[in-house]
Write a protein that holds these residues in place. Structure first.
Motif, PDB file in Angstrom:
ATOM      1  N   GLU A 237       7.243  -0.770   7.563  1.00 36.66           N
ATOM      2  CA  GLU A 237       6.323   0.331   7.860  1.00 36.66           C
ATOM      3  C   GLU A 237       5.569   0.747   6.604  1.00 36.66           C
ATOM      4  O   GLU A 237       4.366   1.002   6.652  1.00 36.66           O
ATOM      5  CB  GLU A 237       7.074   1.538   8.432  1.00 36.66           C
ATOM      6  CG  GLU A 237       7.526   1.367   9.860  1.00 36.66           C
ATOM      7  CD  GLU A 237       8.372   2.534  10.347  1.00 36.66           C
ATOM      8  OE1 GLU A 237       8.251   2.872  11.534  1.00 36.66           O
ATOM      9  OE2 GLU A 237       9.160   3.099   9.561  1.00 36.66           O
TER      10      GLU A 237
ATOM     11  N   ASP B 206       1.390   0.306   6.000  1.00 33.71           N
ATOM     12  CA  ASP B 206       0.763   1.616   6.108  1.00 33.71           C
ATOM     13  C   ASP B 206      -0.524   1.663   5.295  1.00 33.71           C
ATOM     14  O   ASP B 206      -0.626   1.086   4.215  1.00 33.71           O
ATOM     15  CB  ASP B 206       1.732   2.699   5.609  1.00 33.71           C
ATOM     16  CG  ASP B 206       1.243   4.082   5.963  1.00 33.71           C
ATOM     17  OD1 ASP B 206       1.681   4.585   7.005  1.00 33.71           O
ATOM     18  OD2 ASP B 206       0.423   4.635   5.214  1.00 33.71           O
TER      19      ASP B 206
ATOM     20  N   ARG C 247       4.579  10.838   5.763  1.00 33.35           N
ATOM     21  CA  ARG C 247       3.406  10.648   4.922  1.00 33.35           C
ATOM     22  C   ARG C 247       3.754  10.984   3.467  1.00 33.35           C
ATOM     23  O   ARG C 247       3.365  10.282   2.546  1.00 33.35           O
ATOM     24  CB  ARG C 247       2.226  11.511   5.404  1.00 33.35           C
ATOM     25  CG  ARG C 247       1.940  11.435   6.903  1.00 33.35           C
ATOM     26  CD  ARG C 247       1.909  10.023   7.464  1.00 33.35           C
ATOM     27  NE  ARG C 247       0.775   9.287   6.956  1.00 33.35           N
ATOM     28  CZ  ARG C 247       0.759   7.965   6.787  1.00 33.35           C
ATOM     29  NH1 ARG C 247       1.806   7.238   7.075  1.00 33.35           N
ATOM     30  NH2 ARG C 247      -0.291   7.357   6.315  1.00 33.35           N
TER      31      ARG C 247
END
Length: 187
Positions: A48, A52, A100
């Motif tokens: 991930e 990203d 984030r």
């Protein structure tokens, strides 16, 4: 862990003041946050992170590799803050999106981009607030938060003065107030 010294008892449990509560996804649902990817889970996998869009931005702007990096762009800091870290109006008491922040922390956003390019005279609100959020994340992850500031000790005092004046003429939302308060508790 509780210890007894003399006449008092002291509680030494680690307090989790910088935790970001996560909304639970509905059965079979994976929600995308901030346009960059990642589920609402409290962990981030290596794959991930690698795919990203924040990682792609980091690779071209601040990750240390053999390739030449782009010059510092204060507008990129504003854009990252507004798209990834800012809790927008109407989102109630939602916190800063944990995944984030975690991806930015893994990419060394604070050490390689925010702090080296911090200018106390020209730094934007978003730049100062981003530093605050990244320091809070280091504390949340229980890693050394102040190490990168040692390289520019002379600027650190001016940074703290900017933090103190951060709220002048500006209304902070709940997430910003929370991060501001947590940071001030750590200083």
């Amino acid at each position: 862990m509780t210890k007894v010294y003399g006449t008092g008892t002291y509680d030494f449990r680690r307090h989790r003041v910088a935790e970001y509560p996560l909304a639970e996804p509905k059965a079979g649902e994976r929600s995308q946050k901030g346009g960059g990817g990642g589920s609402l889970q409290s962990t981030v996998t290596v794959s991930e992170i690698q795919r990203d869009r924040l990682t792609k931005i980091a690779e071209s702007n601040w990750l240390k590799t053999d390739e030449k990096k782009k010059d510092f762009d204060p507008e990129l800091v504003v854009k990252i803050y507004e798209t990834e870290l800012l809790v927008k109006e109407g989102q109630g008491n939602k916190p800063v999106p944990l995944q984030r922040v975690m991806i930015l922390e893994v990419s060394q956003y604070l050490e390689n981009y925010l702090w080296p390019h911090f200018d106390p005279l020209s730094a934007t609100f978003e730049h100062v607030m981003s530093i605050i959020i990244m320091v809070n994340e280091k504390f949340r992850e229980n890693v050394a938060a102040w190490v990168c500031f040692h390289d520019r000790k002379d600027v650190f005092k001016e940074f703290l003065e900017r933090v103190v004046r951060l709220k002048e003429g500006r209304e902070l939302n709940i997430a910003e107030k929370t991060n501001y308060l947590v940071f001030n508790l750590k200083v």
